[in-house]
Design an enzyme around this catalytic site. Structure first.
Site, PDB file in Angstrom:
ATOM      1  N   ASP A  93      -2.897   2.459  -5.907  1.00 26.60           N
ATOM      2  CA  ASP A  93      -1.794   2.474  -4.936  1.00 26.60           C
ATOM      3  C   ASP A  93      -1.710   1.194  -4.102  1.00 26.60           C
ATOM      4  O   ASP A  93      -1.069   1.174  -3.052  1.00 26.60           O
ATOM      5  CB  ASP A  93      -1.925   3.684  -4.001  1.00 26.60           C
ATOM      6  CG  ASP A  93      -3.219   3.694  -3.219  1.00 26.60           C
ATOM      7  OD1 ASP A  93      -4.105   2.874  -3.523  1.00 26.60           O
ATOM      8  OD2 ASP A  93      -3.350   4.529  -2.306  1.00 26.60           O
ATOM      9  N   GLU A  94      -2.358   0.117  -4.574  1.00 29.89           N
ATOM     10  CA  GLU A  94      -2.346  -1.135  -3.827  1.00 29.89           C
ATOM     11  C   GLU A  94      -2.166  -2.318  -4.776  1.00 29.89           C
ATOM     12  O   GLU A  94      -2.745  -2.338  -5.864  1.00 29.89           O
ATOM     13  CB  GLU A  94      -3.654  -1.327  -3.054  1.00 29.89           C
ATOM     14  CG  GLU A  94      -3.916  -0.304  -1.979  1.00 29.89           C
ATOM     15  CD  GLU A  94      -5.256  -0.532  -1.299  1.00 29.89           C
ATOM     16  OE1 GLU A  94      -5.369  -0.229  -0.106  1.00 29.89           O
ATOM     17  OE2 GLU A  94      -6.186  -1.002  -1.979  1.00 29.89           O
ATOM     18  N   ASP A 101       0.864  -1.185   0.000  1.00 26.96           N
ATOM     19  CA  ASP A 101       0.000   0.000   0.000  1.00 26.96           C
ATOM     20  C   ASP A 101       0.900   1.235   0.000  1.00 26.96           C
ATOM     21  O   ASP A 101       1.620   1.498   0.967  1.00 26.96           O
ATOM     22  CB  ASP A 101      -0.905  -0.018   1.237  1.00 26.96           C
ATOM     23  CG  ASP A 101      -1.899   1.134   1.252  1.00 26.96           C
ATOM     24  OD1 ASP A 101      -1.825   1.999   0.359  1.00 26.96           O
ATOM     25  OD2 ASP A 101      -2.747   1.173   2.154  1.00 26.96           O
TER      26      ASP A 101
END
Length: 455
Positions: free
Chosen positions: A136-137, A41
């Site tokens: 973003d993961e 993350d």
């Protein structure tokens, strides 16, 4: 064997199966649960990218906003801004009150996608990326030679260092390592920024007891209230039940799944299918009248139509929706489509739907003043087969011939815009200062393809 004895044997076997099932549910003998997932993350992603691109912003409280207006909200806050209680969704005017030194920078979604692709490429140097979960993961499945505690921690360290060295020194990340993806995601949320948390089988489920129910993915306010009505107020009470009873409190089989997942069992993902394609846009204060909203809706419909064709699908329903400026209430209406992927058909139905929005505005004391407008294509299905052109066989004004021409023209527009850039060719007016710039934006859970920035 006589029939009576045969039936008796069957009943006895079924009884034994029920006894074994009940024994499992009272005290399940869980399978081995090695470390199987690494979840990455990126911390304050949009804001961190801006600090990487603009060295003058480093170490300073910043937020990223969609438009230059205090009436909008932060779509990202830097680590420094979060220390003032500013987070995603905080109104810009409120964020400025919390921090006088706050810097507001406009969103640059195309750059965020470029950085995202560079980060994914860097992670691939260390371990295959099993699934990109959001901008973003990402989740990575650990192999047997990677799932020892020390080996997994070392791998996480190499990934984090590689991103900082080869993509950007401002791009820190938090990593969670656990027997399944749900727990790995949960672990990644527990230590920010630049954290690393490991849940092993021996830690479960007691390591989860201090957490709130809402910290578990899939439990929102409504589900939390439902569980409370069933006597479940925390994770300990949920996991103290048998899996079947936990599922009953949840209201379906997903409760059973959650029970096993929280105990570290690595269950296969349930298949999902995208059923809608849509875009929305927050209108700037000077463009919240009737005509700017109409033109913006048309641009959003064209973008959705282009995505529909790229996916090889067609839609049967068009939804127009928006939010009013004064009281933030929502409005929506829909109209049927004739199973199409043709932008011209979509636009014609949108033109038929827009008068309903005008009628709704006339009944309001505040007038039109629409803050947000969106277009969604629903009831999506794959295009299983396509008929060849009928131009030579049908009258040019035949509806089927017109639809065939429209679809071919829509695809030609896609190719031109992809090659020559956004709005190289479009349908209807775009200039005259009557419309906001409708660019591609990153939605939660969906990363635009770079080609979308040319639409």
């Amino acid at each position: 064997m006589p029939a009576s004895e045969s039936f008796a044997a069957i009943e006895q076997t079924d009884a034994k199966r029920r006894d074994l099932r009940d024994l499992w549910e009272v005290s399940p003998d869980l399978p081995p649960r090695p470390l199987r997932w690494l979840f990455l993350d990126l911390n304050s992603y949009f804001a961190s990218v801006e600090q990487q691109l603009q060295p003058s912003l480093r170490g300073r409280p910043i937020i990223v906003a969609p438009v230059g207006s205090d009436t909008t909200v932060a779509i990202a806050a830097s680590i420094e801004a979060k220390r003032f209680g500013i987070k995603t969704g905080t109104p810009v005017w409120e964020a400025k009150q919390k921090c006088r030194e706050l810097i507001v920078t406009p969103a640059r979604h195309e750059r965020y996608v470029e950085f995202h692709e560079a980060i994914v490429a860097e992670v691939w140097k260390h371990i295959p990326v099993t699934q990109v979960c959001s901008i973003d993961e990402m989740a990575c499945r650990l192999l047997d030679n990677e799932n020892g505690r020390e080996a997994a921690i070392a791998l996480a360290g190499r990934i984090k260092a590689g991103i900082r060295a080869h993509v950007g020194e401002r791009l820190t990340s938090s990593v969670g390592i656990a027997p399944n993806r749900l727990l790995a995601k949960l672990a990644s949320d527990l230590q920010k920024p630049d954290g690393l948390v490991v849940f092993e089988a021996r830690d479960l489920p007691h390591a989860l007891f201090p957490l709130g129910l809402r910290e578990i993915a899939g439990i929102g306010a409504k589900m939390e209230a439902r569980l409370a009505r069933d006597g479940v107020n925390d994770i300990r009470q949920l996991l103290a039940r048998r899996p079947r009873d936990a599922g009953h409190a949840w209201g379906g089989q997903d409760g059973d799944r959650l029970w096993y997942l929280l105990h570290g069992v690595d269950l296969p993902n349930k298949p999902t299918q995208s059923r809608t394609i849509g875009h929305s846009h927050v209108l700037s204060p000077s463009h919240r009248g009737t005509e700017p909203a109409r033109l913006t809706a048309r641009r959003l419909a064209l973008k959705a139509g282009s995505r529909l064709r790229r996916k090889g699908c067609r839609a049967r329903l068009l939804i127009l929706h928006g939010k009013w400026e004064d009281d933030k209430t929502s409005w929506r209406a829909s109209i049927k489509l004739p199973a199409t992927e043709d932008s011209f058909v979509i636009l014609s139905r949108l033109d038929a739907l827009f008068p309903q929005l005008l009628d709704a505005s006339r009944r309001r004391t505040g007038g039109f003043r629409l803050r947000m407008i969106g277009v969604t294509l629903a009831e999506i299905e794959p295009v299983s087969g396509e008929q060849a052109s009928l131009w030579a066989h049908l009258d040019p004004e035949d509806p089927l011939a017109r639809e065939t021409r429209g679809l071919q023209l829509s695809r030609a527009m896609d190719r031109i815009n992809e090659r020559w850039g956004r709005n190289a060719v479009s349908v209807g007016p775009l200039g005259g200062g009557r419309i906001d710039r409708v660019g591609t934006k990153i939605a939660f859970g969906r990363i635009p393809e770079l080609s979308e920035f040319h639409e």
